[in-house]
Scaffold this motif. Structure first.
Motif, mmCIF file in Angstrom:
data_model
loop_
_atom_site.group_PDB
_atom_site.id
_atom_site.type_symbol
_atom_site.label_atom_id
_atom_site.label_comp_id
_atom_site.label_asym_id
_atom_site.label_seq_id
_atom_site.Cartn_x
_atom_site.Cartn_y
_atom_site.Cartn_z
ATOM 1 N N THR A 112 0.834 -1.212 0.000
ATOM 2 C CA THR A 112 0.000 0.000 0.000
ATOM 3 C C THR A 112 0.862 1.252 0.000
ATOM 4 N N GLY A 131 -5.641 3.126 -2.456
ATOM 5 C CA GLY A 131 -6.877 2.705 -1.805
ATOM 6 C C GLY A 131 -7.575 1.584 -2.556
ATOM 7 N N SER A 134 -5.623 -1.769 -2.305
ATOM 8 C CA SER A 134 -5.463 -2.401 -0.994
ATOM 9 C C SER A 134 -6.758 -2.690 -0.241
ATOM 10 N N ARG A 135 -7.879 -2.187 -0.689
ATOM 11 C CA ARG A 135 -9.133 -2.408 0.040
ATOM 12 C C ARG A 135 -9.368 -3.881 0.349
ATOM 13 N N PHE A 138 -6.788 -5.493 2.764
ATOM 14 C CA PHE A 138 -6.996 -5.127 4.164
ATOM 15 C C PHE A 138 -8.161 -5.913 4.759
ATOM 16 N N ARG A 145 -10.353 -0.437 7.801
ATOM 17 C CA ARG A 145 -10.333 0.589 6.751
ATOM 18 C C ARG A 145 -9.760 1.901 7.300
ATOM 19 N N LEU A 148 -6.157 1.703 6.691
ATOM 20 C CA LEU A 148 -5.892 1.941 5.277
ATOM 21 C C LEU A 148 -5.953 3.435 4.973
ATOM 22 N N SER A 424 -10.673 4.832 0.713
ATOM 23 C CA SER A 424 -10.486 3.644 1.545
ATOM 24 C C SER A 424 -11.804 3.009 1.980
#
Length: 458
Positions: A112, A131, A134-135, A138, A145, A148, A424
């Motif tokens: 990220t 974002g 990586s959503r 995560f 979140r 993130l 995010s």
């Protein structure tokens, strides 16, 4: 320009933390700012406050740059919906895990941060790209979140203001080029990188949270509050094909660079960030639409419904962005920034000038929600101090840039905070609350750094 010009942002901040409603806080702050402007104008009645508030919103919307930001914030909802509903997110998560670059929390965090760093050409694009990437990861590893949002927010602006081969660098360079100094504006700007303590420290703190998998304060509570149901709900549709996410994402990044070069007449750093991010987002959205249509994943009507549903999901955040921009415009007329800048005072010892410039920049960007506006006000104050007192130019500029980014990170009325929450999928207030302790620690260390540097260099 008087002490009361600080009241509207204070109202916004108090209401945000008291009522937990950002939109209400921004509306009250905007109305109070316009009310104060009406009181200072003998030709207007207090009843004009309501009309003036509406007209201020219209003025902001009719600004080309602001319109691009707002349209981008809406269209990105359709892009995110296409990527999510296609199953591309889940497929990409599986692919990244299979090739070994995202097998644990540490690798996910580093990925990220790396993504946000690579996309240094524009802060919104940095936040958006990292974002999206990586959503799903995560969610897979049960990382909040909020975490993130913190990583992408604290990576984007610091990286942009340190690398400088982008719109940020061009903007600050333009402000510095208005003055005659012994050193060139370019050398002063590049020299400020080493003195941009907050940006450097913010990145180091992010790296610490990733490498050691340590979170503290409200962030720790947010991690512990994650439930199995929440993770499952955010996981989205079943995995399909990774290209449903990767192709639009690559289109987004590559076209962003291309549009920056194009709008800058062949020079990347001179490109328009607001134009480029809008054009790239619309192009990427179109690519996602035709890709899903061609693969017969959805019909045209289904894709239209998905797109509008995605845009509708982001309307509250877009409203926050609009009101933040409007409040910033109103506060500029009211003179909030100039009043705060006056607090630097004429009677400070020389060794306190640089630390106080940092603090002033932090207060200004926190209360107005804009780092660029802070740069525009403080650089014309800082440069004459360089000329008359012989202060180190790069140290002064570094302090101003650091303060602007620091205050913007802390501010609940910052449009950057809203975009980070948007990218995010995190609640805005949760993002501000969980990021604040890290930002304050970074700000305290930066302040100490500027104080020590002043003692050594002056």
């Amino acid at each position: 320009m008087s002490w009361y010009s600080i009241l509207p942002p204070l109202i916004a901040i108090v209401v945000v933390f008291w009522r937990k409603e950002v939109i209400l806080a921004l509306i009250l702050a905007l109305v109070s700012s316009e009310f104060l402007l009406v009181l200072s104008d003998d030709e207007q009645s207090v009843f004009a406050t309501f009309i003036n508030s509406i007209e201020r919103i219209i003025d902001v919307v009719t600004s080309a740059g602001n319109s691009r930001i707002l349209i981008f914030s809406i269209v990105i909802g359709a892009l995110l919906a296409y990527i999510r509903e296609s199953g591309g997110v889940s497929a990409t998560v599986q692919k990244l895990m299979n090739i070994g670059v995202a097998r644990n929390k540490k690798q996910v965090g580093l990925l990220t941060m790396f993504t946000g760093t690579v996309v240094f050409i524009e802060s919104n694009m940095s936040v958006l790209t990292s974002g999206i990437v990586s959503r799903g990861l995560f969610d897979k590893f049960k990382m909040s979140r909020a975490r993130l949002a913190y990583i992408i927010d604290s990576t984007s602006a610091p990286v942009c203001i340190l690398i400088l081969l982008n719109g940020w660098g061009a903007y600050v360079l333009g402000l510095l080029s208005n003055y005659e100094l012994e050193q060139s504006a370019v050398s002063i700007l590049w020299g400020s990188v080493a003195f941009n303590y907050y940006a450097i420290i913010a990145l180091l703190i992010v790296l610490y949270t990733i490498v050691f998998d340590k979170v503290h304060g409200p962030m720790k509570s947010a991690e512990e509050a994650l439930t199995r149901q929440e993770v499952e709900l955010s996981a989205g549709p079943a995995a399909s094909k990774a290209r449903f996410m990767l192709v639009p994402l690559i289109t987004l990044i590559v076209s962003m660079v291309g549009f920056m070069v194009w709008t800058g007449d062949g020079v990347l750093a001179n490109g328009s960030g607001s134009k480029s991010v809008l054009y790239a987002t619309i192009l990427s959205c179109g690519v996602a639409y035709f890709l899903l249509l061609n693969e017969k994943q959805f019909t045209h009507h289904e894709l239209v419904d998905i797109g509008f549903k995605g845009m509708g999901e982001l309307l509250p955040l877009v409203t926050i962005v609009l009101l933040s921009l409007t409040l910033g415009s109103s506060l500029k007329v009211l003179g909030t920034g100039l009043f705060v800048a006056q607090l630097v005072s004429d009677y400070l010892p020389v060794y306190l000038i640089v630390p106080v410039l940092f603090l002033t920049g932090a207060v200004m960007s926190f209360t107005t929600g804009t780092s660029w506006g802070t740069f525009a006000i403080l650089i014309p104050i800082g440069v004459p101090l360089i000329q008359t007192l012989g202060l180190p130019p790069s140290l002064v500029v570094g302090a101003i840039l650091s303060g602007g980014v620091f205050g913007d990170h802390c501010s609940p009325i910052s449009d950057t905070s809203a975009v980070s929450a948007l990218a995010s999928g995190c609640d805005l207030l949760t993002h501000v609350k969980t990021q604040l302790p890290y930002a304050l620690v970074g700000g305290a260390l930066a302040l100490a750094g500027f104080f020590i540097a002043s003692l050594v260099m002056l």
